[in-house]
Design an enzyme around this catalytic site. Structure first.
Site, PDB file in Angstrom:
ATOM      1  N   ASP A 134       0.307  -1.323   0.002  1.00 35.14           N
ATOM      2  CA  ASP A 134      -0.182   0.158  -0.095  1.00 35.14           C
ATOM      3  C   ASP A 134       1.136   1.275  -0.596  1.00 35.14           C
ATOM      4  O   ASP A 134       2.041   1.519   0.896  1.00 35.14           O
ATOM      5  CB  ASP A 134      -0.311  -0.263   1.803  1.00 35.14           C
ATOM      6  CG  ASP A 134      -1.803  -1.310   1.229  1.00 35.14           C
ATOM      7  OD1 ASP A 134      -2.612  -1.867   0.007  1.00 35.14           O
ATOM      8  OD2 ASP A 134      -2.768  -1.360   2.353  1.00 35.14           O
ATOM      9  N   ARG A 135       0.040   2.158  -0.380  1.00 36.82           N
ATOM     10  CA  ARG A 135       0.926   3.641  -0.437  1.00 36.82           C
ATOM     11  C   ARG A 135       1.592   3.558   0.741  1.00 36.82           C
ATOM     12  O   ARG A 135       2.462   4.316   0.836  1.00 36.82           O
ATOM     13  CB  ARG A 135       0.070   4.929  -0.863  1.00 36.82           C
ATOM     14  CG  ARG A 135       0.640   6.468  -0.896  1.00 36.82           C
ATOM     15  CD  ARG A 135      -0.163   7.032  -1.182  1.00 36.82           C
ATOM     16  NE  ARG A 135      -0.675   6.794  -2.472  1.00 36.82           N
ATOM     17  CZ  ARG A 135      -0.327   8.163  -3.742  1.00 36.82           C
ATOM     18  NH1 ARG A 135       0.996   8.787  -3.241  1.00 36.82           N
ATOM     19  NH2 ARG A 135      -1.417   8.158  -5.025  1.00 36.82           N
TER      20      ARG A 135
END
Length: 282
Positions: free
Chosen positions: A126-127
């Site tokens: 995930d970012r």
């Protein structure tokens, strides 16, 4: 593997490291400084005379293989050969491009850092999750790594609000994604099995530091399972409460190398901010 030391007394950085790491030569420590491989409380240090306080956490990372000493600083490279490259992805950086962001991604930045050529994501983070992110440098290597992915072992560090009960256990709950792209826990026609193992390493400041291991790799699995457990990850606005950053870090990835089958273990110690979050009155 990275080394981590806690500074005993205030003073300049290099003399403090010489005392704390007697087996390291002064020249090696200077070279790591020049390569940007030394961090003080999570920030890259480059000056040998940088003042450090007592209790400061200093991390010395491996020299990035394949990088010239005069190369510009880039993404921290943890492992690289002709087939693969693993980095320590910073929080806030996309793994690959999206409709809104195509240039500033781990994939694009690393491709430029390596001088171009083929590069394929072997998996994604995930970012807002930091840590070990693996890329393949050929399509054949990508396909081989992904074919053997069920045998890969993934270890995460997470700082959660409160403390889980029991302090060590397994969350074996299915996950499904609703129309708003929110991952939910429980039975559903679209639910898929998901298993998360956790162990409490430390407590303090109203938080707990967990070691988390995955048996499966579902979207937002750790975030959703820990929130369901009643201990959302600190800084997780989606499943818990907002904070400066999501306190989730991919600390270790072990996999079989596609060329010869040897087991490769890549580690990226959690940022110093994770330990600092455990201090009372932070």
């Amino acid at each position: 593997m990275s080394d981590r030391v806690v500074v005993a007394a205030p003073g300049p950085l290099l003399p403090a490291l010489v005392v704390a790491l007697p087996s390291w030569s002064r020249n090696t420590l200077r070279e790591r400084l020049r390569l940007g491989c030394i961090e003080v409380d999570g920030e890259v240090a480059r000056r040998h005379d940088q003042p450090v306080a007592a209790g400061a956490v200093v991390t010395i990372r491996p020299a990035a293989a394949g990088r010239r000493p005069d190369a510009p600083a880039g993404l921290p490279i943890l492992f690289v050969d002709d087939d693969l490259c693993a980095i320590d992805k910073p929080a806030g950086l996309l793994s690959v491009g999206s409709d809104d962001e195509r240039d500033r991604t781990a994939l694009a930045l690393l491709r430029a850092q390596l001088g171009g050529g083929e590069l394929w994501p072997a998996h994604r983070l995930d970012r807002e999750t930091s840590g070990v992110l693996l890329f393949a440098r050929t399509r054949a290597a990508k396909e081989a790594v992904q074919a053997g992915w069920p045998a890969a072992a993934k270890v995460y560090a997470a700082v959660v609000a409160g403390a889980p009960r029991p302090p060590e256990g397994v969350v074996d709950q299915p996950l499904w994604e609703d129309r708003n792209l929110f991952v939910r826990v429980g039975a559903h026609a679209d639910a898929k099995s998901a298993v998360t193992r956790y162990r409490t390493l430390a407590r303090g400041g109203g938080c707990a530091l967990l070691e988390v291991r995955l048996d499966t790799g579902r979207k937002h699995q750790i975030r959703a399972h820990l929130a369901w457990l009643g201990c959302p990850i600190v800084g997780d606005a989606r499943y818990g409460v907002r904070g400066p950053r999501l306190m989730l870090h991919a600390e270790e990835l072990a996999f079989d190398h596609p060329a010869d089958g040897r087991r490769v273990v890549v580690r990226a110690p959690a940022p110093a901010a994770f330990a600092l979050a455990m201090r009372p009155g932070r």
